[in-house]
Design an enzyme around this catalytic site. Structure first.
Site, PDB file in Angstrom:
ATOM      1  N   ALA A   1     -20.198 -20.261  26.207  1.00 34.05           N
ATOM      2  CA  ALA A   1     -20.755 -20.853  27.426  1.00 34.05           C
ATOM      3  C   ALA A   1     -20.489 -19.873  28.563  1.00 34.05           C
ATOM      4  O   ALA A   1     -19.577 -19.039  28.479  1.00 34.05           O
ATOM      5  CB  ALA A   1     -20.075 -22.188  27.701  1.00 34.05           C
TER       6      ALA A   1
ATOM      7  N   GLY B   1     -19.170 -21.804  22.698  1.00 35.55           N
ATOM      8  CA  GLY B   1     -20.394 -22.612  22.658  1.00 35.55           C
ATOM      9  C   GLY B   1     -21.460 -22.006  21.756  1.00 35.55           C
ATOM     10  O   GLY B   1     -22.281 -22.741  21.188  1.00 35.55           O
TER      11      GLY B   1
ATOM     12  N   GLU C   1     -20.579 -23.042  18.330  1.00 35.24           N
ATOM     13  CA  GLU C   1     -20.867 -24.484  18.193  1.00 35.24           C
ATOM     14  C   GLU C   1     -22.373 -24.720  18.026  1.00 35.24           C
ATOM     15  O   GLU C   1     -22.796 -25.593  17.276  1.00 35.24           O
ATOM     16  CB  GLU C   1     -20.305 -25.224  19.401  1.00 35.24           C
ATOM     17  CG  GLU C   1     -18.786 -25.148  19.422  1.00 35.24           C
ATOM     18  CD  GLU C   1     -18.166 -25.752  20.670  1.00 35.24           C
ATOM     19  OE1 GLU C   1     -18.442 -25.231  21.774  1.00 35.24           O
ATOM     20  OE2 GLU C   1     -17.420 -26.734  20.546  1.00 35.24           O
TER      21      GLU C   1
ATOM     22  N   GLU D   1     -11.844 -20.965  23.144  1.00 33.78           N
ATOM     23  CA  GLU D   1     -11.685 -21.846  24.313  1.00 33.78           C
ATOM     24  C   GLU D   1     -10.243 -21.991  24.773  1.00 33.78           C
ATOM     25  O   GLU D   1      -9.967 -22.021  25.970  1.00 33.78           O
ATOM     26  CB  GLU D   1     -12.275 -23.239  24.027  1.00 33.78           C
ATOM     27  CG  GLU D   1     -13.793 -23.305  24.133  1.00 33.78           C
ATOM     28  CD  GLU D   1     -14.517 -22.934  22.855  1.00 33.78           C
ATOM     29  OE1 GLU D   1     -13.890 -22.307  21.954  1.00 33.78           O
ATOM     30  OE2 GLU D   1     -15.713 -23.255  22.745  1.00 33.78           O
TER      31      GLU D   1
HETATM   32  N1  DAK Z   1     -19.826 -15.986  30.097  1.00 39.56           N
HETATM   33  C1  DAK Z   1     -20.279 -15.241  31.115  1.00 39.56           C
HETATM   34  N2  DAK Z   1     -20.467 -13.913  31.030  1.00 39.56           N
HETATM   35  C2  DAK Z   1     -20.160 -13.322  29.864  1.00 39.56           C
HETATM   36  C3  DAK Z   1     -19.683 -14.046  28.761  1.00 39.56           C
HETATM   37  C4  DAK Z   1     -19.508 -15.460  28.895  1.00 39.56           C
HETATM   38  N3  DAK Z   1     -19.103 -16.219  27.884  1.00 39.56           N
HETATM   39  N4  DAK Z   1     -19.446 -13.176  27.746  1.00 39.56           N
HETATM   40  C5  DAK Z   1     -19.808 -11.953  28.221  1.00 39.56           C
HETATM   41  N5  DAK Z   1     -20.226 -12.037  29.485  1.00 39.56           N
HETATM   42  C6  DAK Z   1     -20.692 -10.962  30.352  1.00 39.56           C
HETATM   43  C7  DAK Z   1     -19.526 -10.122  30.844  1.00 39.56           C
HETATM   44  O1  DAK Z   1     -18.947 -10.719  31.989  1.00 39.56           O
HETATM   45  C8  DAK Z   1     -20.245  -8.813  31.185  1.00 39.56           C
HETATM   46  O2  DAK Z   1     -20.928  -8.964  32.410  1.00 39.56           O
HETATM   47  P1  DAK Z   1     -20.769  -7.861  33.578  1.00 39.56           P
HETATM   48  O3  DAK Z   1     -19.301  -7.720  33.805  1.00 39.56           O
HETATM   49  O4  DAK Z   1     -21.393  -6.616  32.964  1.00 39.56           O
HETATM   50  O5  DAK Z   1     -21.539  -8.411  34.727  1.00 39.56           O
HETATM   51  C9  DAK Z   1     -21.307  -8.708  30.100  1.00 39.56           C
HETATM   52  O6  DAK Z   1     -21.472 -10.040  29.598  1.00 39.56           O
HETATM   53  C10 DAK Z   1     -20.925  -7.822  28.924  1.00 39.56           C
HETATM   54  O7  DAK Z   1     -19.659  -8.264  28.462  1.00 39.56           O
HETATM   55  P2  DAK Z   1     -18.408  -7.247  28.280  1.00 39.56           P
HETATM   56  O8  DAK Z   1     -18.503  -6.106  29.208  1.00 39.56           O
HETATM   57  O9  DAK Z   1     -17.187  -8.090  28.316  1.00 39.56           O
HETATM   58  O10 DAK Z   1     -18.688  -6.723  26.802  1.00 39.56           O
HETATM   59  P3  DAK Z   1     -17.624  -6.210  25.757  1.00 39.56           P
HETATM   60  O11 DAK Z   1     -18.415  -5.626  24.638  1.00 39.56           O
HETATM   61  O12 DAK Z   1     -16.586  -5.364  26.390  1.00 39.56           O
HETATM   62  O13 DAK Z   1     -16.895  -7.544  25.228  1.00 39.56           O
HETATM   63  C11 DAK Z   1     -16.798  -9.825  24.412  1.00 39.56           C
HETATM   64  C12 DAK Z   1     -17.606  -8.497  24.492  1.00 39.56           C
HETATM   65  C13 DAK Z   1     -17.689 -10.874  23.756  1.00 39.56           C
HETATM   66  C14 DAK Z   1     -15.551  -9.608  23.582  1.00 39.56           C
HETATM   67  C15 DAK Z   1     -16.381 -10.249  25.862  1.00 39.56           C
HETATM   68  O14 DAK Z   1     -17.540 -10.207  26.693  1.00 39.56           O
HETATM   69  C16 DAK Z   1     -15.798 -11.625  25.921  1.00 39.56           C
HETATM   70  O15 DAK Z   1     -14.630 -11.824  25.583  1.00 39.56           O
HETATM   71  N6  DAK Z   1     -16.614 -12.607  26.388  1.00 39.56           N
HETATM   72  C17 DAK Z   1     -16.150 -13.976  26.551  1.00 39.56           C
HETATM   73  C18 DAK Z   1     -16.064 -14.661  25.223  1.00 39.56           C
HETATM   74  C19 DAK Z   1     -15.591 -16.089  25.376  1.00 39.56           C
HETATM   75  O16 DAK Z   1     -14.433 -16.358  25.743  1.00 39.56           O
HETATM   76  N7  DAK Z   1     -16.465 -17.010  25.050  1.00 39.56           N
HETATM   77  C20 DAK Z   1     -16.121 -18.375  24.980  1.00 39.56           C
HETATM   78  C21 DAK Z   1     -16.323 -19.024  26.302  1.00 39.56           C
HETATM   79  S1  DAK Z   1     -15.701 -20.683  26.274  1.00 39.56           S
HETATM   80  C22 DAK Z   1     -18.541 -27.479  27.387  1.00 39.56           C
HETATM   81  C23 DAK Z   1     -18.741 -27.331  26.044  1.00 39.56           C
HETATM   82  C24 DAK Z   1     -18.547 -26.104  25.456  1.00 39.56           C
HETATM   83  C25 DAK Z   1     -18.110 -25.044  26.200  1.00 39.56           C
HETATM   84  C26 DAK Z   1     -17.944 -25.213  27.540  1.00 39.56           C
HETATM   85  C27 DAK Z   1     -18.160 -26.436  28.126  1.00 39.56           C
HETATM   86  N8  DAK Z   1     -18.683 -28.771  27.996  1.00 39.56           N
HETATM   87  C28 DAK Z   1     -18.743 -29.888  27.113  1.00 39.56           C
HETATM   88  C29 DAK Z   1     -18.760 -28.954  29.359  1.00 39.56           C
HETATM   89  C30 DAK Z   1     -17.887 -23.773  25.576  1.00 39.56           C
HETATM   90  C31 DAK Z   1     -16.959 -22.939  26.080  1.00 39.56           C
HETATM   91  C32 DAK Z   1     -16.988 -21.559  25.703  1.00 39.56           C
HETATM   92  O17 DAK Z   1     -17.871 -21.045  25.044  1.00 39.56           O
END
Ligand code: DAK
Length: 261
Positions: free
Chosen positions: A67, A112, A115, A135
């Site tokens: 997400a 997400g 999921e 998460e």
């Molecule tokens: N959200 C926003 N931006 C993201 C992103 C994300 N999840 N993942 C990547 N980006 C963006 C980065 O900020 C970056 O943008 P700029 O800085 O260039 O503007 C761009 O994508 C490229 O990412 P990186 O530079 O970080 O790329 P790398 O190859 O170095 O790293 C990575 C790739 C996937 C390891 C890293 O980007 C990363 O760790 N991303 C976050 C992964 C993460 O934690 N995802 C889970 C998020 S929690 C809900 C239900 C479900 C959810 C939420 C609410 N409700 C019921 C309300 C779900 C929650 C989640 O998914």
């Protein structure tokens, strides 16, 4: 012009390739993407020229990297609950969709995004794919069904490890534990998903639809209730023209011509 800002839908030979296209943020799911997915599954993908769906992410790196964390940072508890209910409704639509939905996982499949893939009927991964529910690293828990669908798919122990550690696993490990159906090379990902969709499309559409419903609904019941449900769907399948055609074609040693009736 497309009605969507983020999604792309290309339909060819009854197969809709549905691409989440925001590669600059690794296809992170924001409000607009969720709205567009809702609209796609409730409208265009229901149309008769679509028989199967392949869901993928644009670019070389990601299916969906979770997400949108910038949007998440703004959430208050009330909005979070409403967003959860809306997200669950969308994923239930996908899970119960009457046509096969195949996730073509082409890279990061996190949070997400994982999921979303779990709600699809089948998952094929490219060898560079990585899977995780990170998460807890953000102070959250998986909120789009991950705490429920992952243990149902891979077992409680393996799901617990992924959910509590927040660590990612490789495509090969995902295949080993049953999180994905198989792993293919990057260039073969969409062709292999198409081949699988084509194989399913050769079968009777109503039988495929009843099978999806029987598996999904039955898994939430006791074995006895579920086998009774199966009997009802079996009865329904015997009421179709396609069942007559399929069995007749076998005895006449020819290919069946199914009509979805
Ligand atoms: N959200 C926003 N931006 C993201 C992103 C994300 N999840 N993942 C990547 N980006 C963006 C980065 O900020 C970056 O943008 P700029 O800085 O260039 O503007 C761009 O994508 C490229 O990412 P990186 O530079 O970080 O790329 P790398 O190859 O170095 O790293 C990575 C790739 C996937 C390891 C890293 O980007 C990363 O760790 N991303 C976050 C992964 C993460 O934690 N995802 C889970 C998020 S929690 C809900 C239900 C479900 C959810 C939420 C609410 N409700 C019921 C309300 C779900 C929650 C989640 O998914």
């Amino acid at each position: 012009m497309s009605e969507f800002k983020i999604l792309k839908i290309e339909v060819e030979n009854q197969i809709a390739l549905l691409t989440i296209s925001q590669p600059k943020v690794l296809n992170a799911l924001n409000e607009t993407t969720m709205e567009e997915l809702e609209s796609a599954f409730c409208n265009r993908l229901k149309e008769a020229d679509v028989g199967a769906i392949i869901l993928t992410g644009a670019g070389e790196k990601a299916f969906v990297a979770g997400a949108d964390i910038k949007e998440l940072a703004q959430l208050n508890p009330l909005d979070a609950r409403l967003k959860a209910l809306r997200g669950h409704a969308l994923l239930e639509v996908i899970e119960g969709f009457p046509k096969p939905v195949i996730a073509a996982i082409n890279g990061y499949c996190l949070g997400g995004g994982c999921e979303l893939a779990l709600a699809c009927h089948l998952r094929i991964a490219s060898e560079n794919a990585q899977f995780g529910l990170p998460e807890v690293k953000l102070g959250l828990i998986p909120g789009y069904g991950g705490t429920q669908r992952l243990p149902r798919l891979v077992g409680k122990g393996r799901a617990m490890e992924m959910i509590l550690s927040g660590e990612s696993i490789s495509a090969q490990e995902a295949a080993r534990i049953g999180l994905v159906n198989r792993v293919v090379s990057r260039e073969n990902l969409i062709p292999k998903c198409r081949e699988l969709a084509e194989r399913i499309l050769r079968n009777a559409p109503l039988a495929v639809r009843y099978s999806i419903e029987a598996v999904n609904t039955g898994l939430e019941m006791s074995l006895q209730e579920a086998t009774r449900l199966e009997a009802s769907f079996f009865g329904l399948s015997c009421a179709t023209e396609d069942m007559r055609e399929g069995t007749r074609a076998f005895t006449e040693k020819r290919k069946p011509q199914f009509k979805g009736r």
